[in-house]
Design a protein around this motif. Structure first.
Motif, PDB file in Angstrom:
ATOM      1  N   GLY A 217     195.201 157.667 118.685  1.00 45.99           N
ATOM      2  CA  GLY A 217     194.241 157.538 120.131  1.00 45.99           C
ATOM      3  C   GLY A 217     193.730 156.316 120.019  1.00 45.99           C
ATOM      4  O   GLY A 217     193.272 156.099 121.291  1.00 45.99           O
ATOM      5  N   GLN A 218     193.116 157.014 118.851  1.00 46.52           N
ATOM      6  CA  GLN A 218     192.238 155.463 119.089  1.00 46.52           C
ATOM      7  C   GLN A 218     192.290 154.226 118.950  1.00 46.52           C
ATOM      8  O   GLN A 218     191.644 153.452 119.620  1.00 46.52           O
ATOM      9  CB  GLN A 218     191.066 155.479 117.628  1.00 46.52           C
ATOM     10  CG  GLN A 218     190.302 156.394 117.502  1.00 46.52           C
ATOM     11  CD  GLN A 218     189.462 156.885 116.495  1.00 46.52           C
ATOM     12  OE1 GLN A 218     189.216 155.412 116.066  1.00 46.52           O
ATOM     13  NE2 GLN A 218     189.688 157.630 116.052  1.00 46.52           N
ATOM     14  N   LYS A 219     193.585 154.040 118.254  1.00 47.40           N
ATOM     15  CA  LYS A 219     194.521 152.212 118.777  1.00 47.40           C
ATOM     16  C   LYS A 219     194.935 152.199 119.985  1.00 47.40           C
ATOM     17  O   LYS A 219     194.926 150.965 120.163  1.00 47.40           O
ATOM     18  CB  LYS A 219     195.534 152.705 117.245  1.00 47.40           C
ATOM     19  CG  LYS A 219     195.050 153.117 116.086  1.00 47.40           C
ATOM     20  CD  LYS A 219     196.022 152.157 115.128  1.00 47.40           C
ATOM     21  CE  LYS A 219     195.669 152.553 113.832  1.00 47.40           C
ATOM     22  NZ  LYS A 219     196.481 152.555 112.403  1.00 47.40           N
ATOM     23  N   LYS A 220     195.346 152.794 120.379  1.00 43.07           N
ATOM     24  CA  LYS A 220     195.548 153.238 121.669  1.00 43.07           C
ATOM     25  C   LYS A 220     195.132 152.778 122.346  1.00 43.07           C
ATOM     26  O   LYS A 220     195.406 152.737 124.056  1.00 43.07           O
ATOM     27  CB  LYS A 220     197.432 154.591 122.092  1.00 43.07           C
ATOM     28  CG  LYS A 220     198.132 154.977 121.512  1.00 43.07           C
ATOM     29  CD  LYS A 220     199.163 155.906 121.847  1.00 43.07           C
ATOM     30  CE  LYS A 220     200.503 155.993 121.098  1.00 43.07           C
ATOM     31  NZ  LYS A 220     201.442 157.333 121.635  1.00 43.07           N
ATOM     32  N   TRP A 221     194.284 153.219 122.381  1.00 46.15           N
ATOM     33  CA  TRP A 221     192.922 153.091 123.317  1.00 46.15           C
ATOM     34  C   TRP A 221     192.182 151.606 123.868  1.00 46.15           C
ATOM     35  O   TRP A 221     192.073 151.376 124.512  1.00 46.15           O
ATOM     36  CB  TRP A 221     191.331 154.067 123.658  1.00 46.15           C
ATOM     37  CG  TRP A 221     190.985 153.888 124.243  1.00 46.15           C
ATOM     38  CD1 TRP A 221     189.729 153.086 123.775  1.00 46.15           C
ATOM     39  CD2 TRP A 221     189.954 154.062 125.611  1.00 46.15           C
ATOM     40  NE1 TRP A 221     188.223 153.223 124.755  1.00 46.15           N
ATOM     41  CE2 TRP A 221     188.969 153.830 125.862  1.00 46.15           C
ATOM     42  CE3 TRP A 221     191.199 154.474 126.790  1.00 46.15           C
ATOM     43  CZ2 TRP A 221     188.309 154.269 127.356  1.00 46.15           C
ATOM     44  CZ3 TRP A 221     190.293 155.906 127.550  1.00 46.15           C
ATOM     45  CH2 TRP A 221     189.461 155.215 127.639  1.00 46.15           C
ATOM     46  N   ALA A 222     191.898 151.148 122.370  1.00 41.20           N
ATOM     47  CA  ALA A 222     191.747 149.616 122.271  1.00 41.20           C
ATOM     48  C   ALA A 222     192.317 148.951 122.975  1.00 41.20           C
ATOM     49  O   ALA A 222     192.255 147.900 123.388  1.00 41.20           O
ATOM     50  CB  ALA A 222     191.299 149.453 120.517  1.00 41.20           C
TER      51      ALA A 222
END
Length: 374
Positions: A217-222
Motif C-alpha cells: 500500500g505504501q508503494k502504491k500511495w507513493a
C-alpha cells in the motif's frame, strides 16, 4: 503489561456468573403442542440430542468467557491468540442453537437487539455476547506507542474519497467510495483505531492489514502522491505530517497511514468500478459487504466483478468456502456448514453478522455530514 478493567467490566463479570445457570428458555425443550388441552408431545431422540448439544455448547461458552475474564482481571499472561478459543466457542454455541431450532422450530424466539436472526441465537443470552465484545476490546487494545487521530472516521472518508478521485471517479462515485470505506473500518475493528487482533498475529491496525500488504500500500500511495497533492493540497500536507510523525513506527499503528496503505493495497484499484457496483448492488450495505469480501476472499471477489454477473457468480472451491466460514459466513449449524458452493448473492445474504456494523457506519457518516466531530 497487565490489562486493567473498570467497575463496569467487573459488574459485567458478575452478571456473567449469574448466567452460568442457563435461562429458562435453554432448560426446557420447546413443546410440540398437540390440539388444545392435549399433553405436549414428547421430544424425539433427534430433538433431545440437539438440546443436549446446545446446552453443552452454551455452558462451554460461558466457561471460556469466565476464564478469560478472570485471567484479565488478575493480570495473568494470556495464551497466544487469546480470542480464538472464545470465537470458536461462540460459533459452536450459535451452531448448536441453529441445529436445535432446525430440529425444533418452536424454540425460535424473539429477535435480539444485536440483529442476529432468531433461529441462530437465543436473545436471552445477549449479555454473553456483550461480554464477548468487551473481552475482545481489551485483548485487541492498541499497543503502547500507537498513534491515534482526533478525527478517525473523517480520516477514513477523506482518504478514500481522494484516492477514488485520483482513480478517476467523479464526486458522486468518490463519495460512495468514502461511504464504503467507512463501513470497512467498522467491519474490521468496530471503528476502533490501531486495533490489535486477538485471533491473528499477522493482521493489525485500523483496517487489519499484514506487513506485506501495508508495504504494498505504501508503494502504491507513493505512485499517486503527485495526483493526490494536486487534488487536495491540504490532505497531502496532512499526509506529510503523519509520515514524519510515524517515522520508523509500524505504519499499521498510525491510524492515518494504516488506513491509507490498506485502501491502496486492496481497494483503490477496485474504486473505478464503484459506479457499476452501485448499479448492480443499490443497497449501500451490500456495497460494503462486497468490499469486505475483497478483504476476506480478494481473488474470487475480483473475478466475480469481472464476470458480468456479479450476484450470480458461484464459489465452489472448498478452500474459499473455508475462508468464508472462518469469517462467520456459512459458519453456523450443520445446514450452513454443509454448503459446498454459493453465489455472491447468497454470500451477501449470509453476511448478516456484518449488518449492525455497517448500520453503525452509515449512522456515523450521517453525523459527519451534519458537522459533528469525528
Amino acid at each position: 503489561m497487565a490489562i486493567r478493567t473498570s467497575a463496569a467490566a467487573r459488574a459485567a463479570a458478575l452478571s456473567l456468573g449469574l448466567l452460568l445457570a442457563p435461562p429458562l428458555a435453554a432448560t426446557v425443550v420447546g413443546s410440540l403442542v398437540s390440539p388444545a388441552g392435549a399433553e405436549p408431545a414428547a421430544p424425539t431422540s433427534e430433538q433431545s440430542a440437539a438440546l443436549k448439544t446446545y446446552d453443552n455448547a452454551l455452558k462451554n461458552f460461558v466457561s471460556i468467557l469466565r476464564q478469560r475474564r478472570a485471567q484479565i482481571d488478575a493480570g495473568q499472561p494470556l495464551p497466544n491468540l487469546p480470542g480464538q478459543a472464545i470465537y470458536l466457542a461462540r460459533v459452536e454455541m450459535m451452531s448448536a442453537y441453529k441445529d436445535l431450532t432446525d430440529a425444533l422450530p418452536s424454540r425460535i424466539g424473539r429477535s435480539s437487539r444485536l440483529g442476529i436472526p432468531p433461529a441462530y441465537f437465543d436473545a436471552d443470552n445477549e449479555p454473553l455476547l456483550d461480554e464477548y465484545r468487551k473481552l475482545f476490546d481489551l485483548m485487541e487494545a492498541p499497543p503502547a506507542g500507537a498513534q491515534t487521530s482526533d478525527t478517525p472516521f473523517k480520516d477514513v472518508v477523506d482518504l478514500a474519497t481522494v484516492i477514488a478521485r485520483a482513480k478517476g471517479l467523479d464526486a458522486t462515485g468518490a463519495a460512495t467510495a468514502g461511504r464504503i470505506s467507512l463501513g470497512l473500518f467498522f467491519a474490521e475493528t468496530n471503528g476502533k483505531q490501531n486495533a490489535g487482533n486477538a485471533r491473528s498475529n499477522t493482521y493489525k491496525g485500523s483496517l487489519q492489514t499484514g506487513p506485506s500488504e501495508d508495504r504494498n500500500g505504501q508503494k502504491k500511495w507513493a505512485a499517486i502522491k503527485g495526483s493526490i497533492a494536486a487534488l487536495d493540497p491540504a490532505l497531502s500536507r496532512r499526509d506529510d505530517r503523519e509520515e514524519a510523525r510515524a517515522g520508523n513506527l509500524d505504519h499499521r499503528f498510525n491510524h492515518w497511514t494504516a488506513v491509507r496503505d490498506a485502501l491502496m493495497n486492496a481497494h483503490a484499484d477496485v474504486f473505478p468500478q464503484v459506479p457499476a457496483i452501485a448499479k448492480a448492488l443499490p443497497d449501500p450495505i451490500d456495497q460494503m459487504k462486497l468490499f469486505e469480501l475483497i478483504q476476506i476472499i480478494p481473488s474470487p471477489t475480483k473475478a466475480a466483478l469481472k464476470s458480468g454477473n456479479l450476484v450470480g457468480y458461484r464459489i465452489s472451491d472448498p478452500r474459499i468456502m473455508g475462508y468464508l466460514r472462518n469469517n462467520s459466513v456459512f459458519a453456523f449449524g450443520r445446514a450452513d456448514r454443509a454448503k459446498s458452493s454459493a453465489t455472491f448473492r447468497e454470500i451477501l445474504d449470509a453476511m448478516w453478522l456484518f449488518n449492525a456494523k455497517f448500520e453503525q457506519a452509515l449512522a456515523k457518516l450521517s453525523e459527519l455530514k451534519a458537522g459533528k466531530p469525528g
